[in-house]
Every structure is written in structure tokens, then in C-alpha cells.
Design a protein around this motif. Structure first.
Motif, short mmCIF file in Angstrom:
data_model
loop_
_atom_site.label_atom_id
_atom_site.label_comp_id
_atom_site.label_asym_id
_atom_site.label_seq_id
_atom_site.Cartn_x
_atom_site.Cartn_y
_atom_site.Cartn_z
N GLN A 118 -7.12 -68.09 20.61
CA GLN A 118 -6.13 -68.21 21.68
C GLN A 118 -4.76 -67.86 21.11
O GLN A 118 -4.52 -67.99 19.92
CB GLN A 118 -6.10 -69.66 22.20
CG GLN A 118 -7.42 -70.15 22.71
CD GLN A 118 -7.38 -71.64 23.03
OE1 GLN A 118 -6.41 -72.34 22.77
NE2 GLN A 118 -8.46 -72.13 23.61
N GLY A 140 -9.34 -72.97 19.52
CA GLY A 140 -9.00 -73.93 20.57
C GLY A 140 -8.65 -75.30 20.04
O GLY A 140 -7.73 -75.95 20.54
N ASN A 164 -5.11 -75.12 18.45
CA ASN A 164 -4.11 -74.90 19.49
C ASN A 164 -3.87 -76.18 20.29
O ASN A 164 -2.74 -76.56 20.56
CB ASN A 164 -4.55 -73.76 20.41
CG ASN A 164 -3.44 -73.22 21.26
OD1 ASN A 164 -2.28 -73.59 21.12
ND2 ASN A 164 -3.78 -72.34 22.17
#
Length: 120
Positions: free
Chosen positions: A52, A75, A78
Motif C-alpha cells: 500500500q 497492510g 501501514n
């Protein structure tokens, strides 16, 4: 009395306003080059998960989606980083702060030269 929105809905609306308030200029070609240069998550190194776009300087603190401010993140990293300052977050997670910063500077310099040579 109007129904109250949930906390996630309020946060999403606030993020949407912040996103519209600044200019984002990260192109799909720049994102592809950035992802390839890192070879995985910029923070933990995971290469087996989807990546991401993570703002090194969070949008809530004035960051934007630009080549200089984006790092590919898994993920988990993040979501964990959220809108924290990157060096403090790396220290708390006991990740290699120095390795990230050195790689970030090197990759940013390489890509700045690459994209300066290419016409838009």
C-alpha cells in the motif's frame, strides 16, 4: 435530531477533506518504480504481501502522495504506523530506523534522476 455518524465514518470524512485539500502528484509509473526499488515493505521488508502507499509524512501532518513522500508498506505496517512520525514509530516497533532512512534517501535520489530524465 439527526442520527450521529459512527467514529469510522467521521474519520473517513475528515480524511477525505484532507486528501482534497492538497495536490497529489504520484503517477502510476512512479508508484511501480518505487515498489520495484524497495522490493517489499519499506519498513519490515515483507515481500509476500500486497503493498500500500504509505505517506512517510502523514497527510494529517501535511504530507502528500508524492514520489518523495511515499514508501511502499504492507497492510500491517501501514495500519500500525497510522499517522505517527516515521522515526518514532520505527523505534517503538524496534525496526531498523537507520536502514530505512538510508534506503529511503538512496531510492528517492535514484528515482528523482530517473523521472527527471523522462518526459511526462
Amino acid at each position: 435530531m439527526p442520527p450521529s455518524r459512527s467514529r469510522p465514518a467521521r474519520y473517513a470524512k475528515r480524511r477525505q477533506r484532507r486528501m482534497k485539500a492538497v495536490e497529489h502528484d504520484l503517477s502510476p509509473q512512479q508508484w511501480a518504480a518505487l515498489s520495484a526499488a524497495w522490493g517489499g515493505c519499506a519498513y519490515c521488508g515483507a515481500a509476500d504481501r500486497p503493498l500500500q502507499r504509505d505517506c512517510v509524512l502523514p497527510i494529517s501532518r501535511g504530507g502528500r502522495y508524492t514520489l518523495e513522500n511515499i514508501a511502499p508498506a504492507c497492510g500491517s505496517c501501514n495500519a500500525s504506523k497510522c499517522n505517527d512520525e516515521v522515526t518514532g514509530w520505527l523505534r517503538r516497533k524496534k525496526l531498523d530506523e537507520r536502514a530505512f532512512l538510508e534506503s529511503h534517501v538512496r531510492i528517492q535520489a535514484e528515482l528523482a534522476v530517473l523521472f527527471a530524465e523522462q518526459p511526462l
